[in-house]
Design an enzyme around this catalytic site. Structure first.
Site, PDB file in Angstrom:
ATOM      1  N   ARG B  62      -0.962  -3.980   6.186  1.00  0.00           N
ATOM      2  CA  ARG B  62      -1.750  -5.134   6.577  1.00  0.00           C
ATOM      3  C   ARG B  62      -1.421  -6.366   5.726  1.00  0.00           C
ATOM      4  O   ARG B  62      -1.121  -7.431   6.240  1.00  0.00           O
ATOM      5  CB  ARG B  62      -3.224  -4.777   6.412  1.00  0.00           C
ATOM      6  CG  ARG B  62      -4.220  -5.589   7.184  1.00  0.00           C
ATOM      7  CD  ARG B  62      -5.603  -5.018   6.909  1.00  0.00           C
ATOM      8  NE  ARG B  62      -5.466  -3.646   6.436  1.00  0.00           N
ATOM      9  CZ  ARG B  62      -5.558  -2.585   7.219  1.00  0.00           C
ATOM     10  NH1 ARG B  62      -5.838  -2.718   8.472  1.00  0.00           N
ATOM     11  NH2 ARG B  62      -5.383  -1.379   6.724  1.00  0.00           N
ATOM     12  N   THR B  63      -1.496  -6.196   4.404  1.00  0.00           N
ATOM     13  CA  THR B  63      -1.312  -7.348   3.526  1.00  0.00           C
ATOM     14  C   THR B  63       0.111  -7.903   3.637  1.00  0.00           C
ATOM     15  O   THR B  63       0.311  -9.107   3.723  1.00  0.00           O
ATOM     16  CB  THR B  63      -1.624  -6.962   2.067  1.00  0.00           C
ATOM     17  OG1 THR B  63      -2.946  -6.448   2.007  1.00  0.00           O
ATOM     18  CG2 THR B  63      -1.524  -8.157   1.153  1.00  0.00           C
ATOM     19  N   LYS B  90      16.573   2.256  -9.629  1.00  0.00           N
ATOM     20  CA  LYS B  90      17.652   2.492 -10.590  1.00  0.00           C
ATOM     21  C   LYS B  90      17.207   2.168 -12.006  1.00  0.00           C
ATOM     22  O   LYS B  90      18.002   2.190 -12.932  1.00  0.00           O
ATOM     23  CB  LYS B  90      18.869   1.640 -10.238  1.00  0.00           C
ATOM     24  CG  LYS B  90      19.459   1.947  -8.876  1.00  0.00           C
ATOM     25  CD  LYS B  90      20.657   1.059  -8.610  1.00  0.00           C
ATOM     26  CE  LYS B  90      21.144   1.218  -7.178  1.00  0.00           C
ATOM     27  NZ  LYS B  90      22.105   0.158  -6.834  1.00  0.00           N
ATOM     28  N   ARG B 112       2.903  -7.281  -4.866  1.00  0.00           N
ATOM     29  CA  ARG B 112       1.950  -6.183  -5.049  1.00  0.00           C
ATOM     30  C   ARG B 112       2.567  -5.200  -6.021  1.00  0.00           C
ATOM     31  O   ARG B 112       3.746  -4.865  -5.906  1.00  0.00           O
ATOM     32  CB  ARG B 112       1.671  -5.475  -3.725  1.00  0.00           C
ATOM     33  CG  ARG B 112       0.917  -4.168  -3.978  1.00  0.00           C
ATOM     34  CD  ARG B 112       0.280  -3.627  -2.752  1.00  0.00           C
ATOM     35  NE  ARG B 112      -0.780  -4.494  -2.294  1.00  0.00           N
ATOM     36  CZ  ARG B 112      -1.590  -4.157  -1.294  1.00  0.00           C
ATOM     37  NH1 ARG B 112      -1.438  -3.023  -0.652  1.00  0.00           N
ATOM     38  NH2 ARG B 112      -2.537  -4.992  -0.916  1.00  0.00           N
ATOM     39  N   HIS B 140      -7.250  -8.628  -6.119  1.00  0.00           N
ATOM     40  CA  HIS B 140      -6.577  -8.845  -4.833  1.00  0.00           C
ATOM     41  C   HIS B 140      -7.206 -10.121  -4.263  1.00  0.00           C
ATOM     42  O   HIS B 140      -8.031 -10.072  -3.357  1.00  0.00           O
ATOM     43  CB  HIS B 140      -6.819  -7.637  -3.930  1.00  0.00           C
ATOM     44  CG  HIS B 140      -5.994  -7.628  -2.676  1.00  0.00           C
ATOM     45  ND1 HIS B 140      -5.181  -8.672  -2.289  1.00  0.00           N
ATOM     46  CD2 HIS B 140      -5.856  -6.676  -1.723  1.00  0.00           C
ATOM     47  CE1 HIS B 140      -4.592  -8.352  -1.140  1.00  0.00           C
ATOM     48  NE2 HIS B 140      -4.985  -7.155  -0.778  1.00  0.00           N
TER      49      HIS B 140
END
Lengths: 186, 323
Positions: B62-63, B90, B112, B140
């Site tokens: 969604r975000t 890596k 995020r 958030h």
């Protein structure tokens, strides 16, 4: 009004006379009110468009389509100025703009950059049959090849002056005045 | 003449120190952006030529999609990087990843990350704007902003409203951002859930605590129901999902017993039948899909405000008003 920094250019009666003539010219240029849509540029252009719409209704009995357009997101100087200017709402008329005869209405025509932005935004909305430009005051000083089709009054204005169109919804009265810009702010 | 908005600064990392005026200016800016998503051509040229990297170290649908739509509708060029397919696997550090992106000349990073504080850490080390799309259990911000916009759409105001956050506040960055923003705008805030899922020290912020959902529903104008974050729970926070639903679940029965209508929000993804029943989620109290729609408008507003020009030329804006 008593401010000697301000010069009256048009009083309320002058504006009403100009609006009456401009309304007739719009109907004449369009050959009637068929498919006619007024789009006022946010903010004072919408007030002028609303006056024109009332006048056209008085003269023809037709209530024509009407919308407003905010050009902030189409400005060519957004990334040069700052902080970000307030974005207003654009409201398309319910009849849309495809195959309509659009009249862009603004209070003052100066550099022509607002009209350029409005043309780009309208193109993103759809494809009108024709677009005319109608302004209450043309103050000259264009920076783009844009000319009005219908003008209330041409007012020669010096670089250090500003044209203020006063509308009842924002200023409490109707009129046009010249104001001197603060020399410090130049 | 266009009045100028308050500058948000370079980044949006947290709502803790964002002022009331700044929050209101984001909400007000989001209003006209709603209409753009209703157009046939859903695009305006305002971020033309800006390059934005969506850097997602944690799963998100969604975000991430909401940010990407917001960016594309403002005409920005976007690149998505998910940790699983990148050089992070890596062993590259966050700063090295970001500096390499910087070297390719970007303007903004939407990130995020699983670690609390990652967004702030990055924002202090790169010149690009950083937007926090969720950092660990910290914040958030855009989710809280879209919650506020949705509440304001339906109830006309934020100030003076009673908003209860229900459920797993301990693991929730959504809860933290909501608490800060709601308190800043003058709402009364409560949290309801099992004592094991209450963040320590939350009462010091001036938040009321409820342990019984019935009390919370009776008190509240708005319920913001959080997802039980099963993936973050290692150990016995709740006895079982069935028992959680029985004691703290938001059900039609409980809502109907309330003295007034309660607005129900949920940030998604929902665990239907756990923290919220299906008939509530799809019922008349729910504004969950309005939240999703508003999410795009809020993110457009934040991108627009952060991408705005330089503060020092604000005078030029005043001069440029009449064009």
């Amino acid at each position: 009004m008593a401010d000697d920094n301000r010069i009256p250019v048009m009083d309320e009666a002058d504006v009403h006379r100009a609006i009456a003539r401009m309304a007739r010219e719009i109907v004449e240029r369009n050959g009637g009110t068929e498919a006619l849509t007024l789009l006022g540029i946010h903010r004072r252009g919408t007030d002028i468009a609303s006056l024109l719409r009332d006048e056209i209704e008085r003269a023809t009995g037709e209530r024509i389509a009407y919308g407003s357009i905010d050009i902030t997101l189409y400005r060519d100087d957004l990334m040069m100025i700052g902080p970000a200017p307030v974005v207003g709402a654009s409201e398309l008329p319910p009849s849309g703009i495809d195959n309509r005869n659009i009249v862009i209405v603004d209070d003052v025509l100066y550099r022509g950059r607002t009209v350029r932005a409005a043309l780009d935004e309208i193109t993103d909305w759809g494809r009108p049959s024709r677009i005319l430009l109608c302004v209450l005051v043309d103050r000259g000083g264009r920076e783009l090849p844009i000319q009005p089709d219908i003008v209330g009054r041409e007012v020669p204005v010096m670089e250090n002056q500003r044209v203020d169109v006063l509308v009842p919804t924002l200023d409490g009265r109707l009129g046009v005045e010249l104001a001197f810009l603060d020399p410090e702010s130049k | 003449m266009n009045p100028s908005l308050l500058s948000l600064g370079k980044d949006l990392v947290s709502l803790e120190h964002v002022s009331r005026e700044q929050i209101l200016s984001i909400l007000d800016t989001a209003e006209p952006f709603k209409e753009i998503s209703e157009r046939r051509i859903k695009k305006v040229p305002v971020l033309r030529g800006k390059t934005i990297v969506n850097l997602f170290f944690e799963a998100s649908t969604r975000t991430r999609v909401s940010f990407e739509f917001a960016e594309k509708r403002l005409s920005a060029d976007t690149v998505n990087i998910a940790a699983s397919g990148s050089s992070v696997v890596k062993g590259e550090t966050l700063v090295d990843t970001a500096r390499n992106l910087e070297a390719m000349r970007i303007d903004m990073v939407v990130m995020r990350h699983g670690s609390s504080g990652a967004a702030r850490f990055l924002s202090e080390r790169i010149p690009s704007s950083v937007i926090n799309a969720g950092d660990g259990q910290h914040e958030h911000p855009t989710q809280a902003l879209l919650d506020l916009l949705t509440i304001r759409d339906h109830l006309g105001r934020i100030e003076g409203l009673k908003v209860c956050i229900v459920g797993d506040a301990l693991h929730s960055r959504v809860a933290r951002s909501n608490v800060y923003a709601l308190l800043t705008l003058g709402a009364e805030v409560a949290i309801c859930g099992p004592p094991t899922l209450m963040p320590p020290g939350i009462a010091d912020l001036g938040v009321t605590m409820f342990t019984r959902i019935e009390e919370a529903i009776e008190w509240a104008d708005v319920l913001n129901v959080l997802r039980l974050q099963l993936e973050r729970m290692h150990g016995g926070y709740v006895p079982s999902l069935r028992e959680y639903n029985r004691i703290w679940g938001v059900t039609t029965e409980r809502l109907e017993a309330a003295p007034k209508d309660v607005l129900v929000l949920h940030p998604g993804p929902m665990n239907r039948g756990v923290e919220i029943d299906s008939d509530v989620a799809d019922g008349p109290h729910s504004v969950i899909l309005n939240q999703v729609t508003n999410g795009v408008a809020i993110r457009m507003a934040v991108l627009y405000l952060l991408a705005g020009g330089q503060q020092e030329s604000a005078e030029a804006a005043k001069q440029g008003g009449e064009v």
